[in-house]
Motif scaffolding. Structure first.
Motif, mmCIF file in Angstrom:
data_model
loop_
_atom_site.group_PDB
_atom_site.id
_atom_site.type_symbol
_atom_site.label_atom_id
_atom_site.label_comp_id
_atom_site.label_asym_id
_atom_site.label_seq_id
_atom_site.Cartn_x
_atom_site.Cartn_y
_atom_site.Cartn_z
ATOM 1 N N SER A 11 0.849 -1.191 0.000
ATOM 2 C CA SER A 11 0.000 0.000 0.000
ATOM 3 C C SER A 11 0.885 1.241 0.000
ATOM 4 C CB SER A 11 -0.902 0.045 1.237
ATOM 5 O OG SER A 11 -1.804 -1.039 1.251
ATOM 6 N N ARG A 12 0.321 2.332 -0.538
ATOM 7 C CA ARG A 12 1.008 3.613 -0.479
ATOM 8 C C ARG A 12 -0.034 4.713 -0.373
ATOM 9 N NH1 ARG A 12 5.896 6.717 0.097
ATOM 10 N NH2 ARG A 12 5.077 8.822 -0.241
ATOM 11 N N SER A 13 0.090 5.510 0.681
ATOM 12 C CA SER A 13 -0.842 6.615 0.879
ATOM 13 C C SER A 13 -0.115 7.946 0.765
ATOM 14 C CB SER A 13 -1.514 6.515 2.257
ATOM 15 O OG SER A 13 -0.542 6.561 3.293
ATOM 16 N N PHE A 14 -0.860 8.959 0.309
ATOM 17 C CA PHE A 14 -0.377 10.330 0.269
ATOM 18 C C PHE A 14 -1.354 11.154 1.091
ATOM 19 C CE2 PHE A 14 1.070 8.329 -3.661
ATOM 20 C CZ PHE A 14 2.422 8.649 -3.674
ATOM 21 N N ARG A 15 -0.970 11.439 2.323
ATOM 22 C CA ARG A 15 -1.863 12.100 3.272
ATOM 23 C C ARG A 15 -3.149 11.287 3.423
ATOM 24 N NH1 ARG A 15 -1.023 18.611 1.951
ATOM 25 N NH2 ARG A 15 1.224 18.617 2.352
ATOM 26 N N THR A 16 -4.264 11.803 2.934
ATOM 27 C CA THR A 16 -5.536 11.087 3.121
ATOM 28 C C THR A 16 -5.899 10.217 1.917
ATOM 29 O OG1 THR A 16 -6.793 12.974 2.281
ATOM 30 C CG2 THR A 16 -6.411 12.885 4.655
ATOM 31 N N THR A 17 -5.066 10.208 0.888
ATOM 32 C CA THR A 17 -5.363 9.451 -0.331
ATOM 33 C C THR A 17 -4.587 8.142 -0.346
ATOM 34 O OG1 THR A 17 -5.754 11.481 -1.584
ATOM 35 C CG2 THR A 17 -5.328 9.470 -2.845
ATOM 36 N N MET A 18 -5.290 7.027 -0.533
ATOM 37 C CA MET A 18 -4.657 5.715 -0.646
ATOM 38 C C MET A 18 -4.478 5.417 -2.135
ATOM 39 S SD MET A 18 -3.404 3.229 1.189
ATOM 40 C CE MET A 18 -4.217 3.183 2.808
ATOM 41 N N ALA A 19 -3.281 5.672 -2.655
ATOM 42 C CA ALA A 19 -3.022 5.514 -4.088
ATOM 43 C C ALA A 19 -2.904 4.047 -4.485
ATOM 44 C CB ALA A 19 -1.754 6.264 -4.479
ATOM 45 N N VAL A 20 -2.298 3.244 -3.625
ATOM 46 C CA VAL A 20 -2.190 1.795 -3.829
ATOM 47 C C VAL A 20 -2.638 1.142 -2.534
ATOM 48 C CG1 VAL A 20 -0.635 -0.146 -4.264
ATOM 49 C CG2 VAL A 20 -0.310 2.014 -5.487
ATOM 50 N N ASN A 21 -3.572 0.200 -2.645
ATOM 51 C CA ASN A 21 -4.233 -0.321 -1.451
ATOM 52 C C ASN A 21 -4.198 -1.848 -1.410
ATOM 53 O OD1 ASN A 21 -5.843 -0.815 0.755
ATOM 54 N ND2 ASN A 21 -7.585 0.395 0.058
ATOM 55 N N ASP A 22 -3.217 -2.398 -0.687
ATOM 56 C CA ASP A 22 -3.155 -3.836 -0.402
ATOM 57 C C ASP A 22 -3.096 -4.681 -1.679
ATOM 58 O OD1 ASP A 22 -3.025 -5.957 1.428
ATOM 59 O OD2 ASP A 22 -5.174 -6.335 1.278
ATOM 60 N N VAL A 23 -2.145 -4.354 -2.551
ATOM 61 C CA VAL A 23 -1.984 -5.067 -3.822
ATOM 62 C C VAL A 23 -0.972 -6.197 -3.662
ATOM 63 C CG1 VAL A 23 -1.140 -4.871 -6.200
ATOM 64 C CG2 VAL A 23 -2.633 -3.091 -5.233
ATOM 65 N N SER A 24 -1.312 -7.365 -4.196
ATOM 66 C CA SER A 24 -0.427 -8.534 -4.133
ATOM 67 C C SER A 24 -0.432 -9.274 -5.467
ATOM 68 C CB SER A 24 -0.875 -9.514 -3.038
ATOM 69 O OG SER A 24 -0.805 -8.945 -1.750
ATOM 70 N N PHE A 25 0.736 -9.580 -5.976
ATOM 71 C CA PHE A 25 0.866 -10.456 -7.148
ATOM 72 C C PHE A 25 2.328 -10.875 -7.260
ATOM 73 C CE2 PHE A 25 1.424 -6.138 -8.777
ATOM 74 C CZ PHE A 25 2.576 -6.237 -9.540
ATOM 75 N N ALA A 26 2.564 -11.894 -8.072
ATOM 76 C CA ALA A 26 3.918 -12.367 -8.331
ATOM 77 C C ALA A 26 4.143 -12.443 -9.830
ATOM 78 C CB ALA A 26 4.139 -13.736 -7.687
ATOM 79 N N VAL A 27 5.373 -12.275 -10.234
ATOM 80 C CA VAL A 27 5.742 -12.338 -11.647
ATOM 81 C C VAL A 27 6.835 -13.380 -11.805
ATOM 82 C CG1 VAL A 27 6.503 -11.040 -13.663
ATOM 83 C CG2 VAL A 27 5.230 -9.878 -11.847
ATOM 84 N N GLN A 28 6.614 -14.320 -12.706
ATOM 85 C CA GLN A 28 7.584 -15.387 -12.942
ATOM 86 C C GLN A 28 8.635 -14.942 -13.961
ATOM 87 O OE1 GLN A 28 7.459 -18.136 -11.065
ATOM 88 N NE2 GLN A 28 5.620 -17.243 -10.113
#
Length: 242
Positions: A11-28
């Protein structure tokens, strides 16, 4: 096979904005992963987290099984992660080949070696005829190709392409799509953000879809083209992939 890249609950937040929220994946290794979503979905922010431009607020990033969360961009480049920018950022006062040589110096320590690598990379992306031109003289489409060349001259294991088709003609899109599709065969794993959907959905082996910072779907392009959540959030209607 162990994943080349793992994004775990990032996740990545900027003050009150959650720009990326609990993202999960893998790349082979050797995979071509498409990352799509509406404008403002958080795709470029996610690239910045993977490439070390920004640290995540929470979560973990692993590369070749090793934690790299919060590493700086130069550290990520050194271990094999390169990226392009949606808005090209060349050194405009330098020539095209000088721009690419600066990236090549990451792997080649001599001027002759970096020039040789830069020349080969420019030929790869169709910019050989512009090698001596100032970067400031390039059109938008050519600047996009220069971005690709600068990233590939770093000899990455993983490259992050951020909308490299913008500004290209239909013929150029076809050529660039073919070029990107061949990179995994050459040992370069790709994560590709793109709004030219017919290009990415016919090329990617798997797709991750995000909307408003959250991951809403993951699967093959054919499945994503019919997924109700993806259609509602981004596509507008089901796509038929011939």
């Amino acid at each position: 096979m162990s994943a080349l890249l793992e994004v775990r609950n990032v996740s990545r937040s900027f003050r009150t904005t959650m720009a990326v929220n609990d993202v999960s994946f893998a790349v082979q290794p050797g995979e071509l992963l498409g990352l799509i979503g509406p404008n403002g979905a958080g795709k470029s922010t996610l690239f910045n987290l993977i490439a070390g431009v920004l640290p995540p607020s929470s979560g973990q990033i692993l590369f070749e099984g090793k934690p790299v969360t919060g590493w700086k961009a130069h550290d990520m480049a050194r271990i094999g992660v390169a990226r392009t920018f949606q808005i090209p950022k060349p050194y405009r006062q330098l020539s095209v080949i000088e721009n690419v040589m600066l990236s090549a110096f990451l792997r080649e320590k001599s001027i002759a070696g970096s020039r040789k690598l830069a020349e080969a990379t420019l030929a790869d992306v169709g910019l050989a005829d512009y090698a001596g031109s100032p970067a400031s003289a390039l059109t938008v489409g050519l600047l996009k190709r220069l971005e690709v060349a600068r990233a590939l001259a770093m000899r990455p294991k993983l490259v992050l392409f951020d909308e490299i088709m913008a500004g290209l003609t239909p013929t150029e899109v076809g050529a660039m799509t073919k070029f990107v599709a061949e990179l995994p065969v050459r040992g370069i794993t790709v994560i590709w953000v793109e709004h030219v959907l017919y290009a990415i959905m016919k090329t990617a082996t798997r797709m991750v879809v995000i909307n408003r910072g959250k991951q809403i779907a993951e699967g093959t392009p054919a499945v994503m083209a019919r997924d109700p959540a993806v259609v509602k959030a981004y596509l507008g209607e089901e796509m038929i992939l011939a």
